[in-house]
Design an enzyme around this catalytic site. Structure first.
Site, PDB file in Angstrom:
ATOM      1  N   HIS A  37       0.830  -1.204   0.000  1.00 50.74           N
ATOM      2  CA  HIS A  37       0.000   0.000   0.000  1.00 50.74           C
ATOM      3  C   HIS A  37       0.870   1.262   0.000  1.00 50.74           C
ATOM      4  CE1 HIS A  37      -2.871  -2.778   2.279  1.00 50.74           C
ATOM      5  NE2 HIS A  37      -3.614  -2.374   1.263  1.00 50.74           N
ATOM      6  N   GLN A  61     -18.139  -6.242  -0.926  1.00 51.67           N
ATOM      7  CA  GLN A  61     -17.275  -7.064  -1.779  1.00 51.67           C
ATOM      8  C   GLN A  61     -16.887  -8.387  -1.115  1.00 51.67           C
ATOM      9  OE1 GLN A  61     -14.194  -3.799  -1.845  1.00 51.67           O
ATOM     10  NE2 GLN A  61     -12.780  -5.512  -1.913  1.00 51.67           N
TER      11      GLN A  61
HETATM   12  O1  PAF Z   1      -8.025  -3.590  -3.232  1.00 51.21           O
HETATM   13  C1  PAF Z   1      -8.675  -3.217  -2.230  1.00 51.21           C
HETATM   14  O2  PAF Z   1      -8.147  -3.022  -1.138  1.00 51.21           O
HETATM   15  C2  PAF Z   1     -10.177  -3.016  -2.377  1.00 51.21           C
HETATM   16  O3  PAF Z   1     -10.725  -3.943  -3.236  1.00 51.21           O
HETATM   17  C3  PAF Z   1     -10.558  -1.574  -2.786  1.00 51.21           C
HETATM   18  C4  PAF Z   1     -10.014  -1.221  -4.158  1.00 51.21           C
HETATM   19  C5  PAF Z   1     -10.014  -0.591  -1.761  1.00 51.21           C
HETATM   20  C6  PAF Z   1     -12.076  -1.434  -2.839  1.00 51.21           C
HETATM   21  O4  PAF Z   1     -12.658  -1.705  -1.617  1.00 51.21           O
END
Ligand code: PAF
Length: 293
Positions: A37, A61
């Site tokens: 990140h 998700q």
């Molecule tokens: O990759 C992620 O951490 C997630 O899928 C995102 C892009 C932040 C969407 O919730």
């Protein structure tokens, strides 16, 4: 560094930034930040005047039997890391703020979300593209940065931005790996010592496929079988998919072309890990035991 929790406040802040003629880079995350990140943030930092990150573990998700509740969270640690990397604004909404009473809209990208993770995680990409579209509307970034480790996610978001004429440049950043080659992921935290060793089978199989192609093997079935055998030699592994596909359409191939995406999802113990590499003809494979990325 400012922390904003309300959608309205974030929109107002972004308007002020843009009115001052300053560009915005957005790095959407689900928190529990690691070096992968931070690399996305460094890229965003270089590309725009103002760097915004979002931290939101997006419930839509995750499937009903997935790890939403256990997903690791560490807001204080995340804020410290974000500060150290030079983030200007952190948007941390609640689920209620993002999905208020009566919410019923979905952004659905068709074909590129169907195979790979789309098969074993139905609805996952609708959750991703919907929340990312919302974040884009809230923050209004000029640039948004995502990791190539989530290759299908990056492809779906790029498709969405093109199809829906969103004026945002999508930037994909190469996967950051641990020194032994394991792709960085917040879910690596779930692995015990033995599983951690078996998790290396993903990276080893990317190397194996690259080596096989370098040695002239172009039959996707042969490569897939070799990769599957290598993974299953490692204890605690269960294959979700091993797919060789076109890197743009994500359609499965029977022959390896100039460029082929090898995408993997493997359960190691109770942890589902993904990894991928675009393997290219004419690229010498890495020597045994050594990483290419
Ligand atoms: O990759 C992620 O951490 C997630 O899928 C995102 C892009 C932040 C969407 O919730």
């Amino acid at each position: 560094m400012e922390v904003i929790r309300g959608v309205r406040q974030m929109q107002e802040k972004a308007l002020t930034v843009r009115a001052a003629g300053r560009s915005i880079a957005l790095v959407p995350t689900m928190g529990f930040l690691h070096e992968g990140h931070l690399e996305l943030m460094r890229v965003g930092r270089r590309l725009c005047d103002v760097l915004v990150i979002s931290i939101f573990v997006n419930p839509t998700q995750f499937g009903p039997s997935e790890d939403f509740d256990q997903y690791p969270r560490d807001e204080e640690g995340d804020l410290q890391k974000a500060r150290d990397v030079g983030v200007d604004l952190v948007f941390i909404p609640t689920a209620r703020e993002m999905y208020p009473e009566g919410f019923q809209s979905v952004v659905h990208v068709e074909r590129v979300t169907q195979g790979l993770c789309g098969t074993s995680r139905p609805g996952h990409f609708d959750g991703v593209t919907t929340v990312v579209a919302k974040l884009f509307n809230i923050v209004g970034p000029d640039v948004a940065v995502f990791g190539q480790k989530d290759y299908q996610q990056l492809t779906a978001i790029s498709r969405m931005v093109t199809d829906l004429n969103m004026p945002i440049k999508i930037v994909g950043v190469p996967t950051v790996r641990e020194p032994d080659g394991l792709a960085m992921s917040s879910r690596n935290k779930y692995l015990d010592q033995e599983e951690r060793a078996s998790a290396l089978s993903l990276k080893k199989s990317l190397d194996l496929a690259e080596r096989m192609l370098a040695e002239g093997e172009t039959d996707a079935g042969v490569v897939r079988q070799a990769v599957e055998s290598l993974i299953l030699e490692h204890p605690h592994t269960r294959i979700d998919y091993v797919t060789l596909c076109d890197p743009v359409s994500l359609e499965e191939v029977t022959r390896l072309g100039e460029e082929t995406l090898l995408a993997l999802a493997v359960h190691v113990g109770r942890t589902r890990l993904i990894d991928n590499r675009v393997i290219r003809k004419g690229t010498p494979g890495p020597p045994e035991g050594e990483g290419a990325s």
